[in-house]
Write a protein that holds these residues in place. Structure first.
Motif, PDB file in Angstrom:
ATOM      1  N   PRO D  73       0.829  -1.207   0.000  1.00 47.01           N
ATOM      2  CA  PRO D  73       0.000   0.000   0.000  1.00 47.01           C
ATOM      3  C   PRO D  73       0.871   1.268   0.000  1.00 47.01           C
ATOM      4  CG  PRO D  73       0.012  -0.995   2.181  1.00 47.01           C
ATOM      5  CD  PRO D  73       0.752  -1.938   1.280  1.00 47.01           C
ATOM      6  N   ALA D  74       0.244   2.374  -0.367  1.00 43.02           N
ATOM      7  CA  ALA D  74       0.960   3.650  -0.488  1.00 43.02           C
ATOM      8  C   ALA D  74       1.564   4.093   0.842  1.00 43.02           C
ATOM      9  CB  ALA D  74       0.007   4.716  -1.022  1.00 43.02           C
ATOM     10  N   SER D  75       0.960   3.656   1.940  1.00 47.25           N
ATOM     11  CA  SER D  75       1.391   4.168   3.241  1.00 47.25           C
ATOM     12  C   SER D  75       2.638   3.486   3.785  1.00 47.25           C
ATOM     13  CB  SER D  75       0.254   3.967   4.247  1.00 47.25           C
ATOM     14  OG  SER D  75      -0.076   2.586   4.276  1.00 47.25           O
ATOM     15  N   GLN D  76       2.942   2.301   3.286  1.00 45.80           N
ATOM     16  CA  GLN D  76       4.000   1.484   3.893  1.00 45.80           C
ATOM     17  C   GLN D  76       5.315   1.636   3.117  1.00 45.80           C
ATOM     18  OE1 GLN D  76       3.138  -1.373   6.224  1.00 45.80           O
ATOM     19  NE2 GLN D  76       5.055  -2.505   6.122  1.00 45.80           N
ATOM     20  N   LYS D  77       6.396   1.997   3.809  1.00 48.01           N
ATOM     21  CA  LYS D  77       7.682   2.231   3.128  1.00 48.01           C
ATOM     22  C   LYS D  77       8.228   0.977   2.453  1.00 48.01           C
ATOM     23  CE  LYS D  77      12.476   3.777   4.007  1.00 48.01           C
ATOM     24  NZ  LYS D  77      12.666   4.705   2.890  1.00 48.01           N
ATOM     25  N   GLY D  78       8.198  -0.148   3.186  1.00 53.05           N
ATOM     26  CA  GLY D  78       8.820  -1.339   2.603  1.00 53.05           C
ATOM     27  C   GLY D  78       8.043  -2.607   2.889  1.00 53.05           C
ATOM     28  N   SER D  79       8.242  -3.610   2.027  1.00 54.41           N
ATOM     29  CA  SER D  79       7.663  -4.924   2.254  1.00 54.41           C
ATOM     30  C   SER D  79       8.678  -5.713   3.077  1.00 54.41           C
ATOM     31  CB  SER D  79       7.422  -5.590   0.902  1.00 54.41           C
ATOM     32  OG  SER D  79       6.787  -6.827   1.056  1.00 54.41           O
ATOM     33  N   HIS D  80       8.195  -6.512   4.047  1.00 57.04           N
ATOM     34  CA  HIS D  80       9.116  -7.314   4.857  1.00 57.04           C
ATOM     35  C   HIS D  80       9.528  -8.539   4.053  1.00 57.04           C
ATOM     36  CE1 HIS D  80       7.008  -4.848   7.857  1.00 57.04           C
ATOM     37  NE2 HIS D  80       8.137  -4.916   8.534  1.00 57.04           N
ATOM     38  N   MET D  81      10.601  -8.387   3.279  1.00 54.83           N
ATOM     39  CA  MET D  81      10.943  -9.432   2.307  1.00 54.83           C
ATOM     40  C   MET D  81      11.412 -10.713   2.955  1.00 54.83           C
ATOM     41  SD  MET D  81      12.441  -7.531  -0.992  1.00 54.83           S
ATOM     42  CE  MET D  81      11.739  -5.977  -1.576  1.00 54.83           C
ATOM     43  N   SER D  82      11.964 -10.637   4.168  1.00 56.90           N
ATOM     44  CA  SER D  82      12.429 -11.873   4.803  1.00 56.90           C
ATOM     45  C   SER D  82      11.254 -12.800   5.083  1.00 56.90           C
ATOM     46  CB  SER D  82      13.205 -11.576   6.078  1.00 56.90           C
ATOM     47  OG  SER D  82      12.370 -10.984   7.044  1.00 56.90           O
ATOM     48  N   ARG D  83      10.057 -12.215   5.197  1.00 58.62           N
ATOM     49  CA  ARG D  83       8.872 -13.058   5.401  1.00 58.62           C
ATOM     50  C   ARG D  83       8.613 -13.940   4.178  1.00 58.62           C
ATOM     51  NH1 ARG D  83       4.833  -8.504   8.129  1.00 58.62           N
ATOM     52  NH2 ARG D  83       6.296  -7.910   9.791  1.00 58.62           N
ATOM     53  N   ASN D  84       8.896 -13.413   2.978  1.00 59.10           N
ATOM     54  CA  ASN D  84       8.739 -14.227   1.769  1.00 59.10           C
ATOM     55  C   ASN D  84       9.619 -15.471   1.859  1.00 59.10           C
ATOM     56  OD1 ASN D  84       7.552 -11.788   1.125  1.00 59.10           O
ATOM     57  ND2 ASN D  84       8.288 -11.739  -0.984  1.00 59.10           N
ATOM     58  N   LEU D  85      10.835 -15.289   2.336  1.00 61.23           N
ATOM     59  CA  LEU D  85      11.765 -16.413   2.428  1.00 61.23           C
ATOM     60  C   LEU D  85      11.363 -17.381   3.527  1.00 61.23           C
ATOM     61  CD1 LEU D  85      14.107 -16.627   0.476  1.00 61.23           C
ATOM     62  CD2 LEU D  85      13.391 -14.270   0.748  1.00 61.23           C
ATOM     63  N   GLU D  86      10.831 -16.830   4.611  1.00 60.71           N
ATOM     64  CA  GLU D  86      10.363 -17.702   5.695  1.00 60.71           C
ATOM     65  C   GLU D  86       9.201 -18.563   5.220  1.00 60.71           C
ATOM     66  OE1 GLU D  86      11.334 -15.211   9.767  1.00 60.71           O
ATOM     67  OE2 GLU D  86       9.601 -14.630   8.553  1.00 60.71           O
ATOM     68  N   VAL D  87       8.268 -17.927   4.521  1.00 56.33           N
ATOM     69  CA  VAL D  87       7.106 -18.656   4.012  1.00 56.33           C
ATOM     70  C   VAL D  87       7.549 -19.751   3.039  1.00 56.33           C
ATOM     71  CG1 VAL D  87       5.096 -18.425   2.488  1.00 56.33           C
ATOM     72  CG2 VAL D  87       5.433 -16.804   4.369  1.00 56.33           C
TER      73      VAL D  87
END
Lengths: 309, 309, 309, 309
Positions: D73-87
């Motif tokens: 979303p426009a409000s959030q600076k970054g996506s927590h990419m380490s979560r992608n790797l955890e998943v």
């Protein structure tokens, strides 16, 4: 019975012979099963093109790799693919004598002519990429050529509508904002201290639709926008002092791939405020993460209108 | 006259027919012009192999891409390339039931059998690469699989001599020692301060000849050596704190590509002190420089004997 | 304590400041562990070069990708890699104003200057590749540009010796001699009948050392030699009749990859009979087999002297 | 002030220290400028997965390369990419013990869990490719494994909707119908004679949406469909007689890339007549033309409903 082709004696006769016979047009025969096809054409055609920017003297040679497609109706067995090559050759070979103003115009010309030559097609699509060199001010104060990639596309419809896009790929550097702040806390550094973080090579892409009116989108401006969106642009030659300064500058401007994309979008909005809402904008950024074996990626595919909301 | 092949009626008859006729062996005919050839064979053969390390229970599936060559005498027109595929299939397909102890032994077996099947050959060469996963201790304390590339080679001579090599490609991180010291001076930091520098993804290769005696070279050890030679190994998963620690650790151990190669060589010398002087060692390191669009590269191709001087 | 770098106020002062400080030369410090390195340098440098062939008017723009290496003594921690880029820029950027006669001379100039700038080096090596377009007579009778790849290399020693090589990659077509004869037998066709066989895209490489005396090796001649060694050269544009003729011609000249390599070697021997025995010749041919998922490959690495035996 | 990190003494203390401090969550801070992003995530993640087909005993190891994205979303600076790797690790590592039934289910599970972990995301997307081996009946009558590529995708929405696709890439052979008929005329051959033509390696892709109901789409069936659409499938091992027969068979079934795509579509319609109209179908075919340096390409992106019209 199959007539023997004698390699020695009949060869010349045979060449003469075939000029008189009426060769079958297999492509125009009926298709079975008769599904229409979305895109039919050729990929990976290499051509040398000449571009001369309006108001500039220098001719820019571009080694382009081109894909050319049209659609195919259900009734037609094959697309006449040699026509794609003829069209590309005609328009690009002429550019060697009479340079085109830009690569997207070249693609648009080809897309238009593709529709004329493939009388059965309702859509055509042309994609081209080329290595590109732009003069930059090196940190040393000297000037030098840096390498980029140009991307151009055009899509034409039999209704007369033509869309063209110009884009660039630029390589720069990103420093990680997350590791910056985590390490700042870990080493109890002040808010204005330059602290270590991981940084890496980033490849960003910026593409824009080029409307057919006066407002021109220049690939050089897109490169400028992409390089400003990095933590720092990068250079072929950096002596020790320039390297130190570039690294410190990059650490003062940490950027996620998300930030790079958003900063490109922000700059596009500002630079092209006169362009219409319908103009397509594509921004992508990919970081070859130094702390991981995989890449980080962010993308926005949108229109100026959407961005203005 | 060329006999018509009737697609409908004669097809079955024809299949029966060809089983009786004596087919020509074009490869064995005379070569014109009659030069011998250094390497003739096939490239890019994809096979699934099974490896089981001595003393381990787990079977490791390896999707290998293999190149197989023999030399060809001046007199022989062609190499019987289907024999290369038969040899690869025989040995690798058996590995699915009876796993081989390592990939270099697999290559050596293939190289040996290639010479038997190509009776005219005096040399054979087999190269294989495969994705490989090794369990590592993640900074979080958990365990996880990290990806690497295995490289194996074998060369056999008709004199009976066989050479085999095992190698790995590992991805890690390097921090630049030059920018570290330049920036330390620029910001007047003390000698023990952790200062910012540029860092990037590095891909290093370490290959070693595997002698046929007792002293075994294990790909896992080569990965260990390469990862220790980086400024830091890298991991798929890093939570904030682990990321901060990894980045700080890497900044305390700045490395040129030259350092990575030399540290691999130093570790190889120490680890394999019982191996003979003739053992070949190849070490390479390539950094995808974050401050440049090009890569930095260092390499040493040598023997243990040369390194011991 | 690490001095704060104030991003706003001190930035200008800092730039002034660093121009007075004496920056550390980390590369010149002692290497630990102290192994010499075979090749140290940069890979994947993109530059635009201009070539003008002797006696020709046209300037040929070449988008070159260059690798540049020197060796490194055991005592020296790092190679000054920015010097590689400076050398490349100096020589290649001058070519934009004063074109060089050929790409191998460009590489040789760079290799020579690399040794001058890296005072500790005893060897230098430069490799360059570039897309290249050559005018060919299309089967239709028209002329057109076909794409090739140029390869140039130079190696210099501190003793003054310089070796340079020029080479090309050409794409053509091979028809299989084995399937030709097997099918001839299967369908009981006569010896002079043109029978079906499998055919495919072939990529062949021919490289030659260029001696420093009068006898010139021209990349265009190497392309000619490679294209004659195929079953048939290929073209961007082929109308129905040209396509039919090309396919029939290719079927009358079936070629293994082994044949392509040998025919290139035979033509090289004939064309360059005045060149000395020591001249290196490299010939490779790789077919993207239509009946297999893997490629067929043949190679000879040799000298004119060996070929003359 | 930046606290000095003493590499020797403070290192252990520092590790203890950071476990107590509260680390900043930079990704969750406000984005400036605040544009939403279409896709944010990681590319090129390599993982080993285990698949076991329903009703089969064999475990299929798959070396997968995965891309994972969510929107931001426009409000959030970054996506927590380490979560992608955890998943990815959670779901794929479990597959090593408890194999999944197919790769598209694996992607769907990951896509679903991505949305749970990224609480700000409304869309997730997972793409995976893997080398795959399938047992085929070789022309010799023996059985052997042939290599293919599996492609799986899944897209999930926060509304609960999940789409999954399974696809394959297969390599085969096409013989040109146009050159066949032109040459038939040129050499005055009868309509049932097998005449020479150009043929080449073809790479075709077939992807289908997999509905969540009972009707299963099996990758092996898609491979079957693609191989039947070629002029001939290809094999790793072909002895002389098999090669001759395969080449003749391919010549009796000449195919444009257009024909390959249409025949895949036709077979899909027939095979999946019970699947609903909304099911997405993607069919592509690319020939590495033997008579050209470029490729021929055809594509249809559609639904079963469109095809049924």
């Amino acid at each position: 019975m199959l007539t023997i082709i004698n390699q020695c004696l009949l060869c010349i006769y045979w060449v003469v012979l075939i000029q008189r016979i009426d060769l079958p047009d297999v492509q125009s025969s009926l298709a079975v099963p008769s599904f229409k096809l979305t895109r039919v054409g050729v990929k990976g055609v290499k051509k040398l093109a000449h571009v001369k920017r309006p108001g500039k003297k220098t001719i820019i040679p571009l080694v382009t790799t081109i894909d050319l497609f049209v659609d195919l109706p259900a009734s037609q067995k094959g697309s006449h693919m040699s026509r794609n090559l003829e069209v590309a050759a005609e328009i690009i070979d002429i550019s060697l004598q009479k340079p085109v103003p830009d690569m997207e115009s070249l693609c648009a010309k080809i897309a238009k002519l593709l529709l004329e030559r493939h009388e059965y097609a309702t859509l055509s699509e042309v994609k081209a990429t080329a290595d590109y060199f732009l003069e930059r001010n090196l940190p040393s104060g000297k000037k030098g050529l840096e390498p980029y990639i140009l991307i151009a596309e055009a899509r034409a419809k039999s209704t007369g509508e033509i869309k063209k896009l110009i884009g660039i790929k630029a390589v720069g550097m990103t420093t990680c904002p997350c590791a910056t702040e985590v390490i700042r806390k870990m080493i109890s550094a002040g808010n204005d201290a330059v602290v270590p973080t991981h940084n890496q090579r980033n490849i960003s892409t910026l593409m824009m639709e080029v409307p057919s009116d006066d407002h021109e989108v220049d690939a050089n401006d897109l490169i400028e926008i992409a390089e400003n969106a990095f933590s720092s642009p990068t250079y072929s030659i950096l002596k020790r002092q320039d390297e130190g300064k570039l690294v410190l500058d990059a650490h003062k401007k940490p950027k996620f791939v998300e930030d790079v994309v958003r900063d490109m979008l922000g700059a596009v909005l500002k630079k092209y405020e006169k362009l219409s809402d319908s103009v397509v904008v594509i921004a992508r950024s990919e970081s070859e993460e130094s702390i991981h074996k995989h890449n980080a990626f962010a993308e926005r595919v949108t229109t100026l209108g959407e961005l203005r909301k």
